[in-house]
Design a protein around this motif. Structure first.
Motif, mmCIF file in Angstrom:
data_model
loop_
_atom_site.group_PDB
_atom_site.id
_atom_site.type_symbol
_atom_site.label_atom_id
_atom_site.label_comp_id
_atom_site.label_asym_id
_atom_site.label_seq_id
_atom_site.Cartn_x
_atom_site.Cartn_y
_atom_site.Cartn_z
ATOM 1 N N GLU A 99 -12.450 40.677 -9.087
ATOM 2 C CA GLU A 99 -12.516 40.028 -7.780
ATOM 3 C C GLU A 99 -13.262 40.849 -6.742
ATOM 4 N N ARG A 114 -0.462 36.327 -9.483
ATOM 5 C CA ARG A 114 -1.534 35.585 -10.153
ATOM 6 C C ARG A 114 -1.508 35.815 -11.653
ATOM 7 N N PRO A 141 0.924 31.264 -7.269
ATOM 8 C CA PRO A 141 0.095 31.535 -6.091
ATOM 9 C C PRO A 141 0.546 32.821 -5.410
ATOM 10 N N ASP A 142 -0.357 33.452 -4.692
ATOM 11 C CA ASP A 142 -0.032 34.658 -3.930
ATOM 12 C C ASP A 142 0.962 34.288 -2.837
#
Length: 336
Positions: free
Chosen positions: A195, A219, A224-225
């Motif tokens: 990323e 993740r 989801p974060d």
């Protein structure tokens, strides 16, 4: 270390010393009114509320109620100090040492790295200022290392000199590669590398890094974060994902501390500072921190003989800044 004069007069109530610790978020100031005293009139200012060091120091002094203006100052900053121009790593502050000295009307101003100042404080720490994180008692002699996660990740050493005294060794050790060893840690690093590119130790071992680690672990689980901050992760450590995040954080921190101990030959002990760990002291003590600190193959027995402790003293970098000014005392008692 950047200084603007060689020697300083001892502090007094009418001509105190100003000491400061400037981080990525907060600016802490204090005054010393006698040699060997601990900083008094300590106050914390929000760095973002002030344009630069001179503005923040002026605001502090206006409200400190001192009997007279400071004669000398030592300021610890979260960033490298290599010349007159100082730029903080995790703050917009960018200032000239000479210009700041002139604006504040100081006879002497010295700027040092914040963890170099923290290193200078180590010989002054008392029993109530530290909590053991494992290993034998600290040795009074021998090189020492200090590191800690806050807004960033700081590292410094303290080396004894022949005849007595200490010399701090500052650097930017928080920006070395992250010490990922376990499969889960490697997976986090690979995810973040895809990323953002390079993943340094500071990417995970600091306040924002704790939140980044939390998001990466989510993740990897296909979740989801959650978007939690470091403070929320520490406060909600009963949550399974928060608990896992703190477990990985402590393991990585132990590996990093072991690396620092080996690099500096820190037989006098490894000390941890920063604003995060005092919130989770018992958790760090019960974690894999010490196991990972010692887990260095042929160096395990060497590391078992090195103490690890958490600094719980208030504003220890101010103590170190004061110690540095005492090294500059004029033997004749007059500033030159």
């Amino acid at each position: 270390m950047i200084a603007s004069a060689a020697r300083v007069a001892p502090p007094s109530p009418h001509r105190p010393w100003l000491v400061a610790d400037i981080g990525g978020t907060n600016a802490r100031f204090g005054l010393l009114e006698a040699p060997g005293a601990r900083p008094a009139r300590v106050a914390r200012l929000e760095g973002a509320d002030h344009a630069d060091l001179a503005a923040a120091a002026t605001a502090y002094l206006a409200g400190a109620g001192a009997a007279g203006p400071p004669a000398a100052a030592c300021v610890a900053v979260a960033g490298p100090v290599t010349g007159d121009r100082v730029k903080l790593t995790n703050s917009a502050w960018d200032f000239s040492v000479a210009d700041t000295r002139e604006r504040l009307g100081l006879a002497h101003l010295e700027v040092v790295n914040d963890f170099a100042a923290l290193a200078m404080a180590l010989p002054r720490l008392e029993d109530g200022d530290i909590v053991s994180l494992g290993g034998p008692p600290h040795r009074a002699e021998g090189p020492k290392a200090v590191l800690g996660p806050g807004t960033g990740l700081g590292v410094a050493g303290l080396v004894p000199v022949p005849g007595g005294g200490w010399v701090p060794v500052s650097g930017e050790g928080g920006h070395v590669d992250v010490p990922a060893v376990a499969e889960r840690e490697v997976a986090v690093v690979e995810l973040l590398r895809a990323e953002q590119g390079t993943v340094t130790a500071e990417c995970l071992l600091c306040g924002p890094g704790l939140a980044r680690l939390h998001g990466a672990l989510a993740r990897l689980r296909g979740l989801p974060d959650p978007g939690r901050t470091a403070a929320q992760i520490c406060a909600e450590r009963g949550d399974p994902l928060c608990a896992e995040t703190l477990e990985v954080f402590c393991d990585l921190l132990g590996g990093f501390a072991g690396n620092a101990a080996l690099t500096l030959g820190a037989t006098g002990g490894v000390y941890l500072g920063g604003g995060i760990l005092p919130r989770i002291t018992a958790l760090v003590q019960a974690s894999g921190f010490r196991r990972r600190f010692e887990e260095k193959q042929r160096m395990t027995d060497y590391l078992k003989g090195i103490a690890t402790s958490l600094i719980v003293a208030r504003d220890p970098a101010l103590l170190g800044a004061a110690a540095r000014l005492e090294q500059c005392l004029d033997p004749q008692g007059d500033a030159r």
